[in-house]
Scaffold this motif. Structure first.
Motif, PDB file in Angstrom:
ATOM      1  N   ASP A 103      -6.332  -8.522  -8.861  1.00 13.01           N
ATOM      2  CA  ASP A 103      -6.575  -7.372  -9.737  1.00 13.01           C
ATOM      3  C   ASP A 103      -7.213  -6.221  -8.970  1.00 13.01           C
ATOM      4  O   ASP A 103      -6.892  -5.046  -9.197  1.00 13.01           O
ATOM      5  N   MET A 104      -8.102  -6.550  -8.053  1.00 14.66           N
ATOM      6  CA  MET A 104      -8.748  -5.524  -7.258  1.00 14.66           C
ATOM      7  C   MET A 104      -7.723  -4.758  -6.426  1.00 14.66           C
ATOM      8  O   MET A 104      -7.741  -3.519  -6.384  1.00 14.66           O
ATOM      9  N   PHE A 105      -6.803  -5.473  -5.777  1.00 21.68           N
ATOM     10  CA  PHE A 105      -5.770  -4.805  -4.988  1.00 21.68           C
ATOM     11  C   PHE A 105      -4.828  -3.991  -5.886  1.00 21.68           C
ATOM     12  O   PHE A 105      -4.453  -2.863  -5.550  1.00 21.68           O
ATOM     13  N   LEU A 106      -4.439  -4.565  -7.028  1.00 24.88           N
ATOM     14  CA  LEU A 106      -3.503  -3.879  -7.922  1.00 24.88           C
ATOM     15  C   LEU A 106      -4.075  -2.561  -8.439  1.00 24.88           C
ATOM     16  O   LEU A 106      -3.340  -1.605  -8.687  1.00 24.88           O
ATOM     17  N   LYS A 107      -5.383  -2.501  -8.590  1.00 19.18           N
ATOM     18  CA  LYS A 107      -6.032  -1.276  -9.066  1.00 19.18           C
ATOM     19  C   LYS A 107      -6.213  -0.247  -7.949  1.00 19.18           C
ATOM     20  O   LYS A 107      -6.372   0.940  -8.227  1.00 19.18           O
ATOM     21  N   SER A 108      -6.184  -0.716  -6.701  1.00 14.78           N
ATOM     22  CA  SER A 108      -6.562   0.163  -5.583  1.00 14.78           C
ATOM     23  C   SER A 108      -5.405   0.643  -4.727  1.00 14.78           C
ATOM     24  O   SER A 108      -5.500   1.688  -4.077  1.00 14.78           O
ATOM     25  N   VAL A 109      -4.312  -0.114  -4.666  1.00 18.46           N
ATOM     26  CA  VAL A 109      -3.172   0.263  -3.824  1.00 18.46           C
ATOM     27  C   VAL A 109      -1.883   0.142  -4.631  1.00 18.46           C
ATOM     28  O   VAL A 109      -1.832  -0.560  -5.645  1.00 18.46           O
ATOM     29  N   LYS A 110      -0.847   0.846  -4.178  1.00 16.02           N
ATOM     30  CA  LYS A 110       0.445   0.791  -4.854  1.00 16.02           C
ATOM     31  C   LYS A 110       1.221  -0.414  -4.355  1.00 16.02           C
ATOM     32  O   LYS A 110       1.621  -0.481  -3.192  1.00 16.02           O
ATOM     33  N   VAL A 111       1.419  -1.392  -5.238  1.00 19.07           N
ATOM     34  CA  VAL A 111       2.061  -2.654  -4.875  1.00 19.07           C
ATOM     35  C   VAL A 111       3.545  -2.614  -5.248  1.00 19.07           C
ATOM     36  O   VAL A 111       3.929  -2.048  -6.281  1.00 19.07           O
ATOM     37  N   ALA A 112       4.385  -3.204  -4.407  1.00 16.80           N
ATOM     38  CA  ALA A 112       5.832  -3.236  -4.643  1.00 16.80           C
ATOM     39  C   ALA A 112       6.146  -4.126  -5.846  1.00 16.80           C
ATOM     40  O   ALA A 112       5.876  -5.331  -5.830  1.00 16.80           O
ATOM     41  N   TYR A 113       6.724  -3.512  -6.889  1.00 19.02           N
ATOM     42  CA  TYR A 113       6.992  -4.244  -8.128  1.00 19.02           C
ATOM     43  C   TYR A 113       8.251  -3.700  -8.776  1.00 19.02           C
ATOM     44  O   TYR A 113       8.499  -2.492  -8.771  1.00 19.02           O
ATOM     45  N   SER A 114       9.048  -4.588  -9.334  1.00 20.07           N
ATOM     46  CA  SER A 114      10.269  -4.224 -10.046  1.00 20.07           C
ATOM     47  C   SER A 114      10.199  -4.765 -11.468  1.00 20.07           C
ATOM     48  O   SER A 114       9.833  -5.928 -11.682  1.00 20.07           O
ATOM     49  N   ASP A 115      10.550  -3.914 -12.432  1.00 18.15           N
ATOM     50  CA  ASP A 115      10.554  -4.372 -13.822  1.00 18.15           C
ATOM     51  C   ASP A 115      11.520  -5.528 -14.034  1.00 18.15           C
ATOM     52  O   ASP A 115      11.317  -6.368 -14.916  1.00 18.15           O
ATOM     53  N   LYS A 116      12.549  -5.590 -13.226  1.00 19.93           N
ATOM     54  CA  LYS A 116      13.554  -6.637 -13.355  1.00 19.93           C
ATOM     55  C   LYS A 116      13.189  -7.895 -12.580  1.00 19.93           C
ATOM     56  O   LYS A 116      13.367  -9.019 -13.067  1.00 19.93           O
ATOM     57  N   LEU A 117      12.662  -7.715 -11.367  1.00 16.65           N
ATOM     58  CA  LEU A 117      12.433  -8.854 -10.477  1.00 16.65           C
ATOM     59  C   LEU A 117      10.971  -9.268 -10.354  1.00 16.65           C
ATOM     60  O   LEU A 117      10.679 -10.332  -9.826  1.00 16.65           O
ATOM     61  N   GLY A 118      10.055  -8.431 -10.823  1.00 11.57           N
ATOM     62  CA  GLY A 118       8.642  -8.749 -10.669  1.00 11.57           C
ATOM     63  C   GLY A 118       8.120  -8.274  -9.328  1.00 11.57           C
ATOM     64  O   GLY A 118       8.606  -7.275  -8.772  1.00 11.57           O
ATOM     65  N   PHE A 119       7.168  -8.988  -8.763  1.00  6.02           N
ATOM     66  CA  PHE A 119       6.603  -8.614  -7.464  1.00  6.02           C
ATOM     67  C   PHE A 119       7.638  -8.847  -6.369  1.00  6.02           C
ATOM     68  O   PHE A 119       8.279  -9.900  -6.328  1.00  6.02           O
TER      69      PHE A 119
END
Length: 330
Positions: A134-150
């Motif tokens: 959660d800390m990383f997700l709030k602080s950096v832009k993480v590669a994520y797809s609505d279709k495939l997830g992370f």
């Protein structure tokens, strides 16, 4: 501060520990396998700064494997805190004080969070991993797809990027030659059961999920836990059968005598001997605690043992020192 593996948890007679691994990647950078050294350093610095500026800063130390001696670097791999690939690359990772959390940077993925809990306690391991995630997700832009997830470097980790594992001690099922059939059954359920060490030394096996796409983190953990509970039951039943075998009981006691008196213990002999000591404890023959066995498993393999002494030691010296420590602890 005591280490996580110096404690016992639920179903400790069969389950050594629970482990959660979360794989994450930054959206604006290539996967580590396609990075230049310069980009790798940039990403590592960015992730390190993110963690050090968070509320968890004081809980972690930075370990730069390129600055460690080769023996110490390998010891981190022996304890599952850094992967062999990261050790080979001379990469970096963050390590918590009691070693229950490691965060690898630019290994297969940009971020690889690993957490551990003694015994069968997947939720505790997950809660620790989720906090850091959660800390990383709030602080950096993480590669994520609505279709495939992370999005992950390996397609097998797409979706949640989560791998939930238990390390199990299964000497009785191995003695009954039941593990091949069990592994086949587990595989049909989307899980994997494999040896922890080469040639199943120590009778230790890893049970983990194989599917992370199209399934929630909770469902993945629930599935692994449900199968773990069934295996625990089967192992205990097999142990009860073995306890009626006088020749096997004699084998366990003879092994205990060897472990308490041996002057030299090679790694495989140590692992296999410790397995029978652990089984003897479970059957009520010995009073050696599971925590003591767990500590020895994590600290008495070659690189870890040499690192603790602070010296470069020959194989023969390590084998003598290992035997001495085992005698003292048993």
């Amino acid at each position: 501060m005591s280490k996580w593996y110096e404690h016992e948890g639920k179903n400790a007679d069969v389950v050594l520990f629970s482990r959660i691994r979360l794989a994450r990647n930054l959206a604006d950078y290539p996967f580590p396998s396609r990075m230049s050294d310069e980009i790798r350093k940039t990403v590592t610095k960015k992730l390190y700064a993110t963690l050090k500026s968070s509320e968890y800063a004081n809980e972690f130390d930075l370990i730069n494997l390129s600055e460690c001696g080769s023996t110490q670097a390998v010891s981190y791999a022996e304890k599952y805190l850094a992967s062999p690939d990261l050790v080979k690359k001379g990469g970096s990772f963050m390590l918590s004080k009691n070693e229950d959390i490691s965060v690898m940077f630019c290994e297969e993925d940009h971020i690889k969070i690993n957490t551990f809990a003694a015994g069968e306690d997947m939720q505790a391991a997950y809660d620790r991993a989720n906090d850091i995630d959660d800390m990383f997700l709030k602080s950096v832009k993480v590669a994520y797809s609505d279709k495939l997830g992370f999005l992950t470097a390996s397609p097998i980790n797409l979706g949640t990027g989560l791998k939930a594992s238990f390390v199990l001690h299964l000497p009785a099922l191995r003695e009954k030659k039941a593990l091949y059939k069990l592994a086949s059954m587990v595989g049909k359920l989307g899980l994997n059961l494999r040896e922890l060490y080469k040639n199943a030394a120590g009778d230790l096996y890893i049970l983990s999920n194989q599917v992370s796409l199209g399934i929630s983190e909770k469902s993945a953990m629930d599935n692994v836990t449900a199968i773990c509970d069934q295996i625990v039951k089967q192992e205990r039943e097999a142990r009860e059968e073995l306890s009626q075998n006088f020749e096997f009981e004699d084998r366990i006691y003879r092994n205990y005598g060897i472990m308490k008196s041996a002057r030299i213990l090679k790694t495989d002999e140590f692992l296999n001997g410790l397995s029978l000591v652990r089984l003897g404890t479970a059957l009520g023959y010995f009073d050696t605690s599971y925590a003591t066995v767990g500590e020895m498993l994590h600290t008495l393999q070659n690189a870890s043992l040499a690192t603790d002494t602070g010296k470069e030691l020959s194989d023969e010296t390590l084998e003598k020192l290992r035997a001495q420590i085992v005698r003292e602890k048993l």
